[in-house]
Design an enzyme around this catalytic site. Structure first.
Site, short mmCIF file in Angstrom:
data_model
loop_
_atom_site.label_atom_id
_atom_site.label_comp_id
_atom_site.label_asym_id
_atom_site.label_seq_id
_atom_site.Cartn_x
_atom_site.Cartn_y
_atom_site.Cartn_z
N ASP A 67 0.83 -1.22 0.00
CA ASP A 67 0.00 0.00 0.00
C ASP A 67 0.87 1.27 0.00
OD1 ASP A 67 0.45 -1.09 2.61
OD2 ASP A 67 -1.11 0.16 3.50
N HIS A 68 2.16 1.11 0.27
CA HIS A 68 3.07 2.27 0.32
C HIS A 68 4.04 2.36 -0.86
CE1 HIS A 68 1.83 3.25 4.49
NE2 HIS A 68 1.44 1.99 4.41
ZN LIG Z 1 0.03 0.63 5.33
ZN LIG Z 2 2.65 -1.38 6.62
#
Ligand SMILES: [Zn+2]
Ligand SMILES: [Zn+2]
Length: 278
Positions: A67-68
């Site tokens: 997600d990053h």
């Molecule tokens: Zn995250």
């Molecule tokens: Zn994380």
């Protein structure tokens, strides 16, 4: 030169959502853009925010959960396709350099074709990965200083980043459970962007096969909205922005998020929304 923060994506976790894009923040100082995290869709969010791809100066990745970092390579490739001509410094935990090499191999067909077919310059020299192995200042230029501090997000090697410009200071927590190093990094900061979970809402989305393992990870490696408030209060942050919201796709009113944080922090609280400029 005034400094602006744009929340490009405010939903935590690896699954794409209807209402929130994946975590990414842009800090704009004059005509230079600094990205903290590159979740999926960051390129599209930059376009929607009207931020020029050619303005990218540096990128810092907090940790290598998808997600990053899912669009770290992609956003650089797309910026290159949009005429990025100046090198971008890229910071993050190891194995960042090997990951960028692997990405260039993945994207090789497109890159080689555009060089031969469209006369573009090579992409590789525009990507300058620098692995962050210790706390301290990682980047300095004529606009900003970026400082990293290791945070507590087991089992990942994870950092929070502080960006100091002439007129503003901003800390992005990345993912972490409450920890002393983040409080120290955020001491007296103008804006603290902190991840937040809404604990009362976690039961429903976790009713799946790996629900109990996932709950264990969330509680042991992340921060509730109330604890984010406590961190902001202890640090003396002048504003708290809740982001990386988990669950990010549940109909939780802003007042519920802010109310939790306000039990511990009496400064201004912003519940982050995609494309919000602060
Ligand atoms: Zn995250
Ligand atoms: Zn994380």
């Amino acid at each position: 030169m005034s400094t602006r923060l744009v929340l490009l994506g405010t939903g935590g976790g690896p699954t794409p959502k209807r209402s929130r894009s994946a975590p990414a923040q842009a800090v704009l100082v004059g005509d230079a853009t600094y990205l903290i995290d590159c979740g999926n869709g960051v390129g599209r969010q930059l376009a929607l925010a009207g931020i020029a791809f050619t303005s990218l100066r540096a990128i810092a990745i907090t940790h290598h959960h998808s997600d990053h970092n899912a669009d770290l390579g992609t956003v650089l490739q797309l910026a290159w396709g949009a005429d990025l001509a100046t090198p971008v410094d890229i910071y993050g935990p190891p194995p960042l350099a090997a990951m960028m090499d692997a990405f260039l191999a993945f994207a090789g067909t497109d890159i080689d074709t555009r060089i031969a077919d469209e006369g573009r310059p090579p992409l590789r020299p525009l990507m300058r990965p620098r692995e962050v192995a210790a706390d301290g200042v990682v980047h300095t230029d004529d606009r900003v200083r970026i400082t990293a501090a290791r945070v507590d997000h087991p089992p990942m090697h994870a950092y929070a980043y502080r960006i100091d410009s002439e007129d503003r200071s901003i800390v992005i927590s990345g993912d972490t459970r409450p920890c002393r190093s983040l409080i120290d990094l955020a001491r007296g900061v103008d804006v603290l962007v902190h991840e937040a979970m809404h604990l009362p809402s976690l039961d429903l989305p976790l009713s799946r096969t790996n629900g109990s393992r996932l709950r264990e990870h969330l509680l042991g490696s992340h921060t509730s909205a109330a604890d984010a408030g406590r961190v902001a209060a202890e640090a003396g942050a002048k504003m708290l922005v809740l982001s990386h919201l988990v669950p990010g796709d549940a109909p939780i009113p802003d007042e519920a998020w802010a109310g939790e944080a306000a039990t511990e922090y009496d400064g201004p609280i912003v519940v982050g929304a995609d494309l919000q400029a602060l």
